[in-house]
Design an enzyme around this catalytic site. Structure first.
Site, PDB file in Angstrom:
ATOM      1  N   MET A  30       0.841  -1.201   0.000  1.00 54.08           N
ATOM      2  CA  MET A  30       0.000   0.000   0.000  1.00 54.08           C
ATOM      3  C   MET A  30       0.873   1.248   0.000  1.00 54.08           C
ATOM      4  SD  MET A  30      -3.428  -0.900   2.026  1.00 54.08           S
ATOM      5  CE  MET A  30      -2.830  -0.695   3.674  1.00 54.08           C
ATOM      6  N   GLY A  31       2.158   1.095  -0.331  1.00 53.32           N
ATOM      7  CA  GLY A  31       3.040   2.256  -0.452  1.00 53.32           C
ATOM      8  C   GLY A  31       3.541   2.774   0.882  1.00 53.32           C
ATOM      9  N   HIS A  37       9.346  -3.331   3.353  1.00 52.72           N
ATOM     10  CA  HIS A  37       8.852  -3.586   1.987  1.00 52.72           C
ATOM     11  C   HIS A  37      10.029  -3.913   1.061  1.00 52.72           C
ATOM     12  CE1 HIS A  37       5.612  -0.614   3.344  1.00 52.72           C
ATOM     13  NE2 HIS A  37       4.918  -1.680   3.035  1.00 52.72           N
ATOM     14  N   GLN A  61     -10.401  -2.436   2.315  1.00 50.76           N
ATOM     15  CA  GLN A  61      -9.921  -3.144   3.500  1.00 50.76           C
ATOM     16  C   GLN A  61      -9.848  -2.256   4.738  1.00 50.76           C
ATOM     17  OE1 GLN A  61      -6.038  -4.050   1.555  1.00 50.76           O
ATOM     18  NE2 GLN A  61      -5.186  -3.692   3.592  1.00 50.76           N
ATOM     19  N   GLY A 149       4.962 -10.297   4.126  1.00 52.14           N
ATOM     20  CA  GLY A 149       5.718 -10.078   5.358  1.00 52.14           C
ATOM     21  C   GLY A 149       5.048 -10.759   6.542  1.00 52.14           C
ATOM     22  N   LYS A 151       5.108  -9.795   9.377  1.00 52.40           N
ATOM     23  CA  LYS A 151       4.532  -8.716  10.201  1.00 52.40           C
ATOM     24  C   LYS A 151       3.001  -8.829  10.240  1.00 52.40           C
ATOM     25  CE  LYS A 151       3.782  -4.261  11.438  1.00 52.40           C
ATOM     26  NZ  LYS A 151       2.654  -3.899  10.645  1.00 52.40           N
ATOM     27  N   ASP A 152       2.410  -9.212   9.097  1.00 49.59           N
ATOM     28  CA  ASP A 152       0.952  -9.382   9.025  1.00 49.59           C
ATOM     29  C   ASP A 152       0.648 -10.890   9.035  1.00 49.59           C
ATOM     30  OD1 ASP A 152      -0.085  -6.509   8.470  1.00 49.59           O
ATOM     31  OD2 ASP A 152       1.658  -6.752   7.185  1.00 49.59           O
ATOM     32  N   SER A 190       4.288   1.467   7.794  1.00 48.06           N
ATOM     33  CA  SER A 190       3.980   2.781   7.212  1.00 48.06           C
ATOM     34  C   SER A 190       3.299   3.672   8.250  1.00 48.06           C
ATOM     35  CB  SER A 190       3.050   2.608   6.003  1.00 48.06           C
ATOM     36  OG  SER A 190       3.613   1.686   5.101  1.00 48.06           O
ATOM     37  N   ARG A 191       2.577   3.046   9.169  1.00 53.37           N
ATOM     38  CA  ARG A 191       1.841   3.824  10.179  1.00 53.37           C
ATOM     39  C   ARG A 191       2.764   4.461  11.217  1.00 53.37           C
ATOM     40  NH1 ARG A 191      -2.080  -0.111   9.024  1.00 53.37           N
ATOM     41  NH2 ARG A 191      -4.146   0.800   8.652  1.00 53.37           N
TER      42      ARG A 191
HETATM   43  P1  AMP Z   1       1.508  -2.945   3.437  1.00 49.19           P
HETATM   44  O1  AMP Z   1       2.054  -1.890   2.543  1.00 49.19           O
HETATM   45  O2  AMP Z   1       1.476  -2.559   4.878  1.00 49.19           O
HETATM   46  O3  AMP Z   1       0.223  -3.520   2.929  1.00 49.19           O
HETATM   47  O4  AMP Z   1       2.564  -4.139   3.373  1.00 49.19           O
HETATM   48  C1  AMP Z   1       2.933  -4.731   2.158  1.00 49.19           C
HETATM   49  C2  AMP Z   1       3.723  -5.995   2.453  1.00 49.19           C
HETATM   50  O5  AMP Z   1       4.903  -5.664   3.192  1.00 49.19           O
HETATM   51  C3  AMP Z   1       2.938  -7.005   3.300  1.00 49.19           C
HETATM   52  O6  AMP Z   1       3.203  -8.330   2.854  1.00 49.19           O
HETATM   53  C4  AMP Z   1       3.491  -6.749   4.681  1.00 49.19           C
HETATM   54  O7  AMP Z   1       3.374  -7.855   5.549  1.00 49.19           O
HETATM   55  C5  AMP Z   1       4.947  -6.449   4.365  1.00 49.19           C
HETATM   56  N1  AMP Z   1       5.566  -5.716   5.470  1.00 49.19           N
HETATM   57  C6  AMP Z   1       5.068  -4.635   6.119  1.00 49.19           C
HETATM   58  N2  AMP Z   1       5.874  -4.278   7.129  1.00 49.19           N
HETATM   59  C7  AMP Z   1       6.911  -5.151   7.126  1.00 49.19           C
HETATM   60  C8  AMP Z   1       8.077  -5.313   7.933  1.00 49.19           C
HETATM   61  N3  AMP Z   1       8.325  -4.512   8.952  1.00 49.19           N
HETATM   62  N4  AMP Z   1       8.939  -6.316   7.647  1.00 49.19           N
HETATM   63  C9  AMP Z   1       8.671  -7.158   6.592  1.00 49.19           C
HETATM   64  N5  AMP Z   1       7.590  -7.058   5.798  1.00 49.19           N
HETATM   65  C10 AMP Z   1       6.720  -6.071   6.059  1.00 49.19           C
END
Ligand code: AMP
Length: 286
Positions: A30-31, A37, A61, A149, A151-152, A190-191
């Site tokens: 989501m950038g 990322h 979402q 990741g 993380k999720d 990102s948050r």
């Molecule tokens: P998001 O932009 O938050 O939707 O994340 C995009 C992808 O990056 C998802 O697969 C996340 O799980 C992964 N991601 C986000 N934060 C991290 C992190 N700290 N370490 C590794 N992967 C991450």
């Protein structure tokens, strides 16, 4: 790096690459990109011929409209970071490109038990929206490898489950990559940009709580560990939404430690008005 905004152009470009025998590694995001990322992009570059990243802040979402409105957008910087990382293709669709008939969902997906707990319970509809967009993206990109990741954690489990159940003709491997953290342990997100600088030093509370569980899993009973971890987070200013110790495969809470299972601690909480999630693998003897 090639920047593509239209679905048709993306499909055509990737079909051409596939016809040359190139494998495709896909990183949906989501950038507001950070090192976490970029670590997924690095993995894609190592294991696939072509690294494809998507940036799309998916409106379906977000159960909370203010969270959607406040979601950071840093597209110029993201493009530079992806260029520098060596990403081959950036897919940057507009909302109408992915949702030509509007963002209203036509039906609910059956995400089973995994869709009902933790993030599913605290963010109603969240995983419906996640799967809605991931399914669309996978159908367009048709990757050989999908990089997610840890993380999720719950998102990874749901996507793996849905990919297995979908019976697609796409032969795709889902690769879950480790969570990248700030030096004090805060999981990169990102948050995190929204956390007030003055309060930032206390945001390590979530990592400290998870580490406490990991370090003491053999010492104390599960309920005591959960209570102790919550106290650590809350002393640092977190408002805990959930904190649980679960079987990493089923995501069902465990009541006592058994080192034959994959055990994961999962948590979510609000810190300085910013909702954060994290998890830690406690043991992995399978
Ligand atoms: P998001 O932009 O938050 O939707 O994340 C995009 C992808 O990056 C998802 O697969 C996340 O799980 C992964 N991601 C986000 N934060 C991290 C992190 N700290 N370490 C590794 N992967 C991450």
């Amino acid at each position: 790096m090639i920047l593509i905004k239209q679905s048709g152009a993306l499909s055509r470009h990737l079909a051409h690459e596939r016809s040359k025998g190139h494998s495709i590694g896909f990183v949906p995001t989501m950038g507001a990109l950070h090192q976490g990322h970029l670590s997924l992009i690095e993995k894609a570059l190592q294991h696939s011929d072509l690294a494809v990243c998507s940036i799309f802040v998916n409106p379906t979402q977000f159960n909370d409209t203010s969270d959607f409105e406040k979601y950071p957008v840093t597209i110029e910087q993201d493009v530079l970071l992806l260029e520098k990382a060596g990403c081959h293709v950036l897919f940057l669709p507009a909302v109408a490109e992915l949702y030509p008939d509007g963002t209203q969902r036509k039906h609910d997906y059956d995400l089973g038990y995994l869709g009902t707990v933790y993030e599913g319970a605290y963010r109603p509809g969240h995983f419906q929206g996640v799967w809605q967009v991931v399914e669309k993206l996978l159908n367009l990109v048709r990757p050989n490898h999908l990089y997610l990741g840890q993380k999720d954690y719950q998102q990874c489990e749901i996507i793996k489950q849905q990919v297995q159940q979908s019976g697609w003709d796409i032969d795709m491997e889902v690769i879950v990559c480790p969570t990248l953290r700030e030096p004090d342990g805060l999981a990169m997100s990102s948050r995190n940009r929204r956390i007030n600088e003055v309060k930032r030093s206390n945001a390590d509370g979530m990592f400290k709580a998870l580490s406490y569980i990991k370090n003491n899993i053999r010492e104390y009973p599960v309920p005591q560990l959960i209570a102790g971890a919550k106290t650590i987070m809350e002393a640092k200013g977190f408002d805990t939404e959930y904190l649980d110790i679960i079987d990493g495969h089923t995501m069902r809470p465990i009541t006592e430690y058994n080192n034959n299972e994959k055990i994961v601690a999962v948590t979510a909480g609000v810190f300085d008005d910013v909702r954060l999630i994290d998890n830690m693998v406690i043991s992995e003897n399978t």
